[in-house]
Design an enzyme around this catalytic site. Structure first.
Site, PDB file in Angstrom:
ATOM      1  N   HIS A   1       0.853  -1.193   0.000  1.00  0.00           N
ATOM      2  CA  HIS A   1       0.000   0.000   0.000  1.00  0.00           C
ATOM      3  C   HIS A   1       0.881   1.232   0.000  1.00  0.00           C
ATOM      4  O   HIS A   1       2.112   1.131   0.105  1.00  0.00           O
ATOM      5  CB  HIS A   1      -0.956  -0.019   1.195  1.00  0.00           C
TER       6      HIS A   1
ATOM      7  N   ASP B   1       0.038   6.935  -3.505  1.00  0.00           N
ATOM      8  CA  ASP B   1      -1.229   6.572  -4.154  1.00  0.00           C
ATOM      9  C   ASP B   1      -1.669   7.624  -5.170  1.00  0.00           C
ATOM     10  O   ASP B   1      -2.042   7.292  -6.300  1.00  0.00           O
ATOM     11  CB  ASP B   1      -2.349   6.455  -3.112  1.00  0.00           C
TER      12      ASP B   1
HETATM   13  C1  LIG Z   1      -9.883   3.341   1.374  1.00  0.00           C
HETATM   14  C2  LIG Z   1      -9.170   2.009   1.543  1.00  0.00           C
HETATM   15  C3  LIG Z   1      -8.105   1.937   0.475  1.00  0.00           C
HETATM   16  C4  LIG Z   1      -6.827   2.408   1.033  1.00  0.00           C
HETATM   17  C5  LIG Z   1      -5.821   2.600  -0.063  1.00  0.00           C
HETATM   18  C6  LIG Z   1      -4.499   2.155   0.328  1.00  0.00           C
HETATM   19  C7  LIG Z   1      -3.823   3.040   1.354  1.00  0.00           C
HETATM   20  C8  LIG Z   1      -3.608   2.016  -0.898  1.00  0.00           C
HETATM   21  O1  LIG Z   1      -2.442   2.193  -0.820  1.00  0.00           O
HETATM   22  S1  LIG Z   1      -4.314   1.553  -2.396  1.00  0.00           S
HETATM   23  C9  LIG Z   1      -2.966   0.996  -3.365  1.00  0.00           C
HETATM   24  C10 LIG Z   1      -2.911  -0.472  -3.330  1.00  0.00           C
HETATM   25  N1  LIG Z   1      -1.925  -1.024  -4.229  1.00  0.00           N
HETATM   26  C11 LIG Z   1      -2.147  -1.127  -5.536  1.00  0.00           C
HETATM   27  O2  LIG Z   1      -3.162  -0.746  -6.075  1.00  0.00           O
HETATM   28  C12 LIG Z   1      -0.995  -1.717  -6.323  1.00  0.00           C
HETATM   29  C13 LIG Z   1      -1.417  -2.692  -7.397  1.00  0.00           C
HETATM   30  N2  LIG Z   1      -2.323  -3.698  -6.880  1.00  0.00           N
HETATM   31  C14 LIG Z   1      -1.955  -4.674  -6.048  1.00  0.00           C
HETATM   32  O3  LIG Z   1      -0.807  -4.829  -5.666  1.00  0.00           O
HETATM   33  C15 LIG Z   1      -3.063  -5.592  -5.598  1.00  0.00           C
HETATM   34  O4  LIG Z   1      -4.179  -5.422  -6.419  1.00  0.00           O
HETATM   35  C16 LIG Z   1      -3.460  -5.366  -4.136  1.00  0.00           C
HETATM   36  C17 LIG Z   1      -2.296  -5.703  -3.205  1.00  0.00           C
HETATM   37  C18 LIG Z   1      -3.898  -3.923  -3.880  1.00  0.00           C
HETATM   38  C19 LIG Z   1      -4.645  -6.264  -3.799  1.00  0.00           C
HETATM   39  O5  LIG Z   1      -4.255  -7.603  -3.980  1.00  0.00           O
HETATM   40  P1  LIG Z   1      -5.323  -8.742  -4.195  1.00  0.00           P
HETATM   41  O6  LIG Z   1      -4.671 -10.037  -3.887  1.00  0.00           O
HETATM   42  O7  LIG Z   1      -6.585  -8.419  -3.448  1.00  0.00           O
HETATM   43  O8  LIG Z   1      -5.714  -8.575  -5.744  1.00  0.00           O
HETATM   44  P2  LIG Z   1      -4.880  -8.861  -7.059  1.00  0.00           P
HETATM   45  O9  LIG Z   1      -3.768  -9.816  -6.818  1.00  0.00           O
HETATM   46  O10 LIG Z   1      -4.533  -7.583  -7.710  1.00  0.00           O
HETATM   47  O11 LIG Z   1      -5.942  -9.633  -7.976  1.00  0.00           O
HETATM   48  C20 LIG Z   1      -7.214  -9.137  -8.221  1.00  0.00           C
HETATM   49  C21 LIG Z   1      -8.143 -10.295  -8.229  1.00  0.00           C
HETATM   50  O12 LIG Z   1      -9.464  -9.802  -8.380  1.00  0.00           O
HETATM   51  C22 LIG Z   1     -10.066 -10.484  -9.478  1.00  0.00           C
HETATM   52  N3  LIG Z   1     -11.055  -9.591 -10.083  1.00  0.00           N
HETATM   53  C23 LIG Z   1     -10.873  -8.325 -10.479  1.00  0.00           C
HETATM   54  N4  LIG Z   1     -12.006  -7.838 -11.002  1.00  0.00           N
HETATM   55  C24 LIG Z   1     -12.916  -8.829 -10.949  1.00  0.00           C
HETATM   56  C25 LIG Z   1     -14.277  -8.956 -11.357  1.00  0.00           C
HETATM   57  N5  LIG Z   1     -14.927  -7.945 -11.955  1.00  0.00           N
HETATM   58  N6  LIG Z   1     -14.890 -10.140 -11.144  1.00  0.00           N
HETATM   59  C26 LIG Z   1     -14.246 -11.178 -10.539  1.00  0.00           C
HETATM   60  N7  LIG Z   1     -12.960 -11.112 -10.134  1.00  0.00           N
HETATM   61  C27 LIG Z   1     -12.310  -9.960 -10.339  1.00  0.00           C
HETATM   62  C28 LIG Z   1      -8.923 -10.780 -10.400  1.00  0.00           C
HETATM   63  O13 LIG Z   1      -9.263 -11.767 -11.323  1.00  0.00           O
HETATM   64  C29 LIG Z   1      -7.889 -11.247  -9.400  1.00  0.00           C
HETATM   65  O14 LIG Z   1      -8.209 -12.542  -9.016  1.00  0.00           O
HETATM   66  P3  LIG Z   1      -7.079 -13.663  -8.774  1.00  0.00           P
HETATM   67  O15 LIG Z   1      -6.387 -13.261  -7.492  1.00  0.00           O
HETATM   68  O16 LIG Z   1      -7.866 -14.947  -8.652  1.00  0.00           O
HETATM   69  O17 LIG Z   1      -6.169 -13.625  -9.947  1.00  0.00           O
HETATM   70  C30 LIG Z   1     -10.126   0.811   1.437  1.00  0.00           C
HETATM   71  C31 LIG Z   1      -9.315  -0.516   1.589  1.00  0.00           C
HETATM   72  C32 LIG Z   1     -10.320  -1.517   2.204  1.00  0.00           C
HETATM   73  C33 LIG Z   1     -11.646  -0.759   2.187  1.00  0.00           C
HETATM   74  C34 LIG Z   1     -12.711  -1.236   3.174  1.00  0.00           C
HETATM   75  C35 LIG Z   1     -13.051  -2.747   2.957  1.00  0.00           C
HETATM   76  O18 LIG Z   1     -13.289  -3.042   1.555  1.00  0.00           O
HETATM   77  C36 LIG Z   1     -14.243  -3.194   3.827  1.00  0.00           C
HETATM   78  C37 LIG Z   1     -15.488  -2.290   3.705  1.00  0.00           C
HETATM   79  C38 LIG Z   1     -16.213  -2.514   2.360  1.00  0.00           C
HETATM   80  C39 LIG Z   1     -17.464  -1.643   2.251  1.00  0.00           C
HETATM   81  O19 LIG Z   1     -18.061  -1.878   0.969  1.00  0.00           O
HETATM   82  C40 LIG Z   1     -17.044  -0.148   2.395  1.00  0.00           C
HETATM   83  C41 LIG Z   1     -16.376   0.081   3.729  1.00  0.00           C
HETATM   84  C42 LIG Z   1     -15.125  -0.796   3.936  1.00  0.00           C
HETATM   85  C43 LIG Z   1     -14.702  -0.622   5.385  1.00  0.00           C
HETATM   86  C44 LIG Z   1     -13.975  -0.358   2.975  1.00  0.00           C
HETATM   87  C45 LIG Z   1     -13.598   1.142   3.192  1.00  0.00           C
HETATM   88  C46 LIG Z   1     -12.441   1.591   2.292  1.00  0.00           C
HETATM   89  O20 LIG Z   1     -12.828   1.632   0.935  1.00  0.00           O
HETATM   90  C47 LIG Z   1     -11.218   0.683   2.469  1.00  0.00           C
HETATM   91  C48 LIG Z   1     -10.699   0.886   3.869  1.00  0.00           C
END
Ligand SMILES: C[C@H](CCC[C@H](C)C(=O)SCCNC(=O)CCNC(=O)[C@H](O)C(C)(C)COP(=O)(O)OP(=O)(O)OC[C@H]1O[C@@H](n2cnc3c(N)ncnc32)[C@H](O)[C@@H]1OP(=O)(O)O)[C@H]1CC[C@H]2[C@@H]3[C@H](O)C[C@@H]4C[C@H](O)CC[C@]4(C)[C@H]3C[C@H](O)[C@]12C
Length: 382
Positions: free
Chosen positions: A122, A152
């Site tokens: 992150h 970010d």
């Molecule tokens: C506000 C909070 C966010 C904070 C931001 C934070 C500080 C950051 O730094 S964001 C930057 C993150 N890093 C990156 O983006 C870098 C690049 N990405 C990655 O490294 C990764 O994606 C990852 C580490 C971020 C996540 O890894 P993960 O293993 O989960 O995923 P990937 O390996 O990338 O694979 C994705 C898989 O997903 C599949 N996919 C994709 N799309 C689809 C689709 N349409 N259908 C089906 N499948 C799909 C894809 O195929 C991959 O699958 P495989 O693994 O099988 O290959 C917020 C953070 C958390 C939030 C809270 C939380 O969500 C709970 C509540 C939810 C509620 O709805 C709202 C309130 C919440 C409390 C919510 C509140 C906030 O939003 C958060 C706190």
């Protein structure tokens, strides 16, 4: 608007990619966000002006739908861990083969190569890896990340949007698309180039929090006022510093020299004591209209009513009553126009977008009944 006519497919992500998509939408691009199915609500709070299509990408049929959307668009923006898109057969080679004009933007923490490329992370991790986090924090304290602004949003979302605009510009000459490898570590470091380049000036010779621009200097810091609010002071140059001292009602002759580092502690104590004698508004009346570089520290709610921001319309309220910053910068002929209506519901535009991209009604109904796509126009009408 500058990006009118540009079609973007944004794969739903956490924070940086949504911001990147919002910038593109604000400046006129048509941004279609691809969401998951069966999720109650989106975590995308940067969805202004976007449309939402819901696809279950665990189904090969949904992957085929996404492929059709991507190859008929100008930009794909993907925020997943390295290898996720390739696993679905939607890697850049596959898509660029079908649409050589496609701009394929990959926004990740560590980039597409290197030993961390597949690691989760992150903002704070990327900032740490950029070198910049080591410089952020108060004297004698541990490093602190300034919210998740630097990696970010500045080094990630904004830098990726910049890359996309550059690639669009280049495509207008070459007719070719390309792949953008946007690493937040590198984006953040690049934003921070000044820190490396200015070391020769001696700006960062002292420990963290003890330099001129990292809260070490008393004339570059915040001060608490008598009403519990704060003011920010940035009086670096001698002529501006003189105005600060004058405004505080102090006599320069009684104070140590501005740049005498060994006296900074004493000077800070004096400024702290004096600032605490008046309210933020009272200091505003003294310093507004001067070059002392003193401003109120405004809260997110206060920004809207400050006369300067009001005069420029720097912030606005959307149809939900939420305050937002106006898109920046302002282009004189083709400025951004931030959409004022509510964010899309997940899947609100699935049907309309699929139709537009050439899917037959019967195909859409089949995908829908098989749970491969989700349509939520009804929710939008409630
Ligand atoms: C506000 C909070 C966010 C904070 C931001 C934070 C500080 C950051 O730094 S964001 C930057 C993150 N890093 C990156 O983006 C870098 C690049 N990405 C990655 O490294 C990764 O994606 C990852 C580490 C971020 C996540 O890894 P993960 O293993 O989960 O995923 P990937 O390996 O990338 O694979 C994705 C898989 O997903 C599949 N996919 C994709 N799309 C689809 C689709 N349409 N259908 C089906 N499948 C799909 C894809 O195929 C991959 O699958 P495989 O693994 O099988 O290959 C917020 C953070 C958390 C939030 C809270 C939380 O969500 C709970 C509540 C939810 C509620 O709805 C709202 C309130 C919440 C409390 C919510 C509140 C906030 O939003 C958060 C706190």
């Amino acid at each position: 608007m500058a990006l009118t006519g540009v079609r973007v497919i944004e794969l739903a992500g956490l924070a940086p990619a949504p911001f990147c998509g919002m910038i593109l939408a604000d400046f006129g691009a048509r941004v279609i966000r691809v969401d998951r199915t069966k999720v109650a609500m989106t975590v995308d709070t940067q969805a202004r002006g976007k449309q939402s299509v819901a696809l279950n990408l665990k189904s090969p049929k949904a992957v085929a739908v996404l492929k059709r959307l991507c190859v008929q668009s100008d930009v794909v923006l993907e925020p997943y861990r390295k290898g996720v898109m390739e696993k679905m057969g939607l890697g850049p080679e596959d898509l660029l083969k079908e649409n050589p004009r496609l701009i394929y933007a990959r926004l990740t923490g560590y980039g597409q190569s290197g030993s961390y490329a597949r690691a989760a992370g992150h903002d704070i991790n990327y900032l740490a890896m950029s070198g910049l986090l080591s410089m952020l924090g108060r004297s004698s304290d541990k490093p602190y990340a300034p919210l998740n602004l630097v990696a970010d949003f500045a080094g990630g979302g904004l830098m990726c949007a910049f890359g996309i605009v550059l690639a669009l510009l280049e495509r207008s000459r070459s007719g070719q698309g390309q792949i953008i490898d946007a690493s937040m570590v590198e984006g953040a470091a690049y934003v921070g180039s000044f820190m490396w380049k200015s070391r020769s000036l001696g700006l960062w010779n002292r420990l963290r929090g003890e330099n001129m621009l990292d809260s070490g200097a008393p004339f570059y810091d915040t001060y608490r006022t008598s009403d519990g609010k704060y003011v920010a002071v940035g009086a670096i140059e001698p002529q501006f510093y003189a105005e600060l001292v004058r405004g505080l009602g102090l006599d320069d002759a009684d104070l140590p020299s501005q740049m005498s580092v060994s006296d900074w502690l004493q000077l800070r104590q004096t400024f702290t004591r004096v600032f605490a004698t008046k309210t933020q508004a009272e200091w505003g009346r003294i310093f507004d209209g001067t070059d002392a570089c003193v401003t109120p520290v405004l809260s997110l709610d206060e920004v809207l009513s400050h006369p300067h921001n009001q005069a420029r319309g720097s912030f606005f309220k959307d149809s939900q009553g939420e305050i937002s910053p106006r898109p920046a910068p302002i282009l004189s002929r083709s400025p951004a126009e931030a959409c004022r209506s509510r964010d899309p519901f997940i899947g609100e535009h699935t049907r309309a977008v699929l139709k537009e991209y050439g899917f037959e009604q019967a195909q859409i109904e089949q995908l829908l009944s098989a749970g491969i796509i989700e349509c939520n126009e009804a929710k939008a009408r409630l």
